[in-house]
Design a protein around this motif. Sequence first.
Motif, PDB file in Angstrom:
ATOM      1  N   PHE A 178      60.575  46.351   8.981  1.00  0.00           N
ATOM      2  CA  PHE A 178      61.955  46.575   9.623  1.00  0.00           C
ATOM      3  C   PHE A 178      62.948  46.652   8.757  1.00  0.00           C
ATOM      4  O   PHE A 178      63.917  47.717   9.201  1.00  0.00           O
ATOM      5  CB  PHE A 178      61.862  45.222  10.211  1.00  0.00           C
ATOM      6  N   ASP A 179      63.214  46.005   7.729  1.00  0.00           N
ATOM      7  CA  ASP A 179      64.394  45.994   6.673  1.00  0.00           C
ATOM      8  C   ASP A 179      64.403  47.609   6.189  1.00  0.00           C
ATOM      9  O   ASP A 179      65.340  48.289   6.041  1.00  0.00           O
ATOM     10  CB  ASP A 179      64.195  45.267   5.685  1.00  0.00           C
ATOM     11  N   ILE A 180      63.292  48.215   5.982  1.00  0.00           N
ATOM     12  CA  ILE A 180      63.364  49.628   5.187  1.00  0.00           C
ATOM     13  C   ILE A 180      63.648  50.701   6.462  1.00  0.00           C
ATOM     14  O   ILE A 180      64.350  51.378   6.091  1.00  0.00           O
ATOM     15  CB  ILE A 180      61.707  49.850   4.846  1.00  0.00           C
ATOM     16  N   MET A 181      63.105  50.280   7.439  1.00  0.00           N
ATOM     17  CA  MET A 181      63.677  51.495   8.621  1.00  0.00           C
ATOM     18  C   MET A 181      65.270  50.903   8.947  1.00  0.00           C
ATOM     19  O   MET A 181      65.697  52.191   9.081  1.00  0.00           O
ATOM     20  CB  MET A 181      62.766  50.991  10.018  1.00  0.00           C
ATOM     21  N   LEU A 182      65.649  50.193   8.852  1.00  0.00           N
ATOM     22  CA  LEU A 182      66.998  49.799   9.164  1.00  0.00           C
ATOM     23  C   LEU A 182      67.923  50.352   8.141  1.00  0.00           C
ATOM     24  O   LEU A 182      69.177  50.264   8.334  1.00  0.00           O
ATOM     25  CB  LEU A 182      67.365  48.276   9.698  1.00  0.00           C
ATOM     26  N   ALA A 183      67.311  50.599   7.043  1.00  0.00           N
ATOM     27  CA  ALA A 183      68.184  50.845   5.756  1.00  0.00           C
ATOM     28  C   ALA A 183      68.557  52.301   6.035  1.00  0.00           C
ATOM     29  O   ALA A 183      69.682  52.718   5.419  1.00  0.00           O
ATOM     30  CB  ALA A 183      67.576  50.621   4.449  1.00  0.00           C
ATOM     31  N   ALA A 205      56.245  38.381   6.327  1.00  0.00           N
ATOM     32  CA  ALA A 205      56.922  39.302   5.214  1.00  0.00           C
ATOM     33  C   ALA A 205      56.710  40.501   5.327  1.00  0.00           C
ATOM     34  O   ALA A 205      57.642  41.394   5.143  1.00  0.00           O
ATOM     35  CB  ALA A 205      56.503  38.531   3.912  1.00  0.00           C
ATOM     36  N   ILE A 206      55.568  40.937   5.325  1.00  0.00           N
ATOM     37  CA  ILE A 206      55.090  42.357   5.446  1.00  0.00           C
ATOM     38  C   ILE A 206      55.900  43.217   6.627  1.00  0.00           C
ATOM     39  O   ILE A 206      56.608  44.285   6.585  1.00  0.00           O
ATOM     40  CB  ILE A 206      53.648  42.716   5.417  1.00  0.00           C
ATOM     41  N   ILE A 229      62.136  50.808  17.225  1.00  0.00           N
ATOM     42  CA  ILE A 229      61.164  49.392  16.929  1.00  0.00           C
ATOM     43  C   ILE A 229      61.736  48.320  16.078  1.00  0.00           C
ATOM     44  O   ILE A 229      61.639  47.150  16.720  1.00  0.00           O
ATOM     45  CB  ILE A 229      59.835  50.186  16.250  1.00  0.00           C
ATOM     46  N   PRO A 230      62.331  48.614  15.157  1.00  0.00           N
ATOM     47  CA  PRO A 230      63.102  47.533  14.355  1.00  0.00           C
ATOM     48  C   PRO A 230      63.963  46.557  15.266  1.00  0.00           C
ATOM     49  O   PRO A 230      63.746  45.306  14.840  1.00  0.00           O
ATOM     50  CB  PRO A 230      63.444  47.880  13.254  1.00  0.00           C
ATOM     51  N   ASN A 231      64.593  47.142  16.059  1.00  0.00           N
ATOM     52  CA  ASN A 231      65.771  46.401  16.686  1.00  0.00           C
ATOM     53  C   ASN A 231      65.025  45.420  17.580  1.00  0.00           C
ATOM     54  O   ASN A 231      65.336  44.451  17.759  1.00  0.00           O
ATOM     55  CB  ASN A 231      66.438  47.288  17.416  1.00  0.00           C
ATOM     56  N   PHE A 232      63.921  45.786  18.462  1.00  0.00           N
ATOM     57  CA  PHE A 232      63.173  45.034  19.275  1.00  0.00           C
ATOM     58  C   PHE A 232      62.239  43.898  18.478  1.00  0.00           C
ATOM     59  O   PHE A 232      62.207  42.967  18.826  1.00  0.00           O
ATOM     60  CB  PHE A 232      62.652  45.540  20.254  1.00  0.00           C
ATOM     61  N   GLY A 233      61.766  44.365  17.327  1.00  0.00           N
ATOM     62  CA  GLY A 233      60.928  43.495  16.823  1.00  0.00           C
ATOM     63  C   GLY A 233      61.563  42.218  16.159  1.00  0.00           C
ATOM     64  O   GLY A 233      61.431  41.194  16.219  1.00  0.00           O
ATOM     65  N   ARG A 234      62.870  42.530  15.709  1.00  0.00           N
ATOM     66  CA  ARG A 234      63.538  41.450  15.093  1.00  0.00           C
ATOM     67  C   ARG A 234      64.261  40.562  16.164  1.00  0.00           C
ATOM     68  O   ARG A 234      64.203  39.471  15.723  1.00  0.00           O
ATOM     69  CB  ARG A 234      64.821  42.009  14.101  1.00  0.00           C
TER      70      ARG A 234
END
Length: 299
Positions: free
Chosen positions: A137-142, A131-132, A172-177
């Motif tokens: 990731f969601d905040i960065m992708l916003a 969740a954290i 980072i979020p793209n690879f993380g998700r």
Amino acid sequence: MAELVKNTANITTVNVEEELTPPWKEAWQSFCKNKLALVGLGIVIFFILLAFIAPSVAPYSSTDQNLVERLQAPSGKHWFGTDDFGRDIFSRILYGARISLWVGFFSVLGSVILGTLLGIVAGYYGRWVDAIISRCFDIMLAFPSILLAIAVVAILGPSLQNALIAIAIINIPNFGRLVRSKVLSVKQEEYIMAARAVGMKDTRILFRHILPNSISPVIVQATLAIATAIIEAAALGFLGLGAQAPTPEWGKMLSDSKQYLVQAPWTLFFPGIAIMLTVLGFNLMGDGLRDVLDPKMKQ
């Protein structure tokens, strides 16, 4: 009868050889069937070679100024012409290939390492850890990626190194998700459950079993991300937040030459073509790798 036995043996040998074909060899053979992917690979190799041999091939220094020859059109002496300081554009593009590829490779490498680690932890442990990390990731992708990169560079200060860090952070979020979604499916496989049942440590399960089976989409995404990183580095350079003068970075070259669009269009044309061809090469190669490594595309 002897001939029948011989033919049967030959068929058996062929079947065994096909079964023993290494996965990497099979993938390479499939990749070679894609002509556009081979064109992309050729373009990428061409620019990498240019980057390595730039000091030997460049006819002039990338930073030496000669105001007497400023804004000269392409000729036998200066193949791509000169800029507003009399610097040879061909030489600057050769050296600029080293910078753009360096930023592209190492920014994506940082994104892959951090994004993969965060994604594999989020997908494997789940619950509040997932969740954290997922909310981060969601905040960065916003935020639009280029605006987030500008914000990071504004905090760290305009420079090529800080532009590299900014590009690494926003990817980072793209690879993380991507890794998280793959881990969520892989961890439900029977061999993972068996490994847990025999008491295998989480670190060994993650890096010996889950990660190798989740890496294929990361390779494809990394190839495409290099192209995006080169564009983002050029955009930051164009805005004056990336490489600083007199560094021969392609985006910075475009920024310095925009006021000479009518008077000396070659000062913008050749750096723009270099960016376009490099990005095209990585995109074509990435599409080819996706066709080879993505099971859905194979079907």
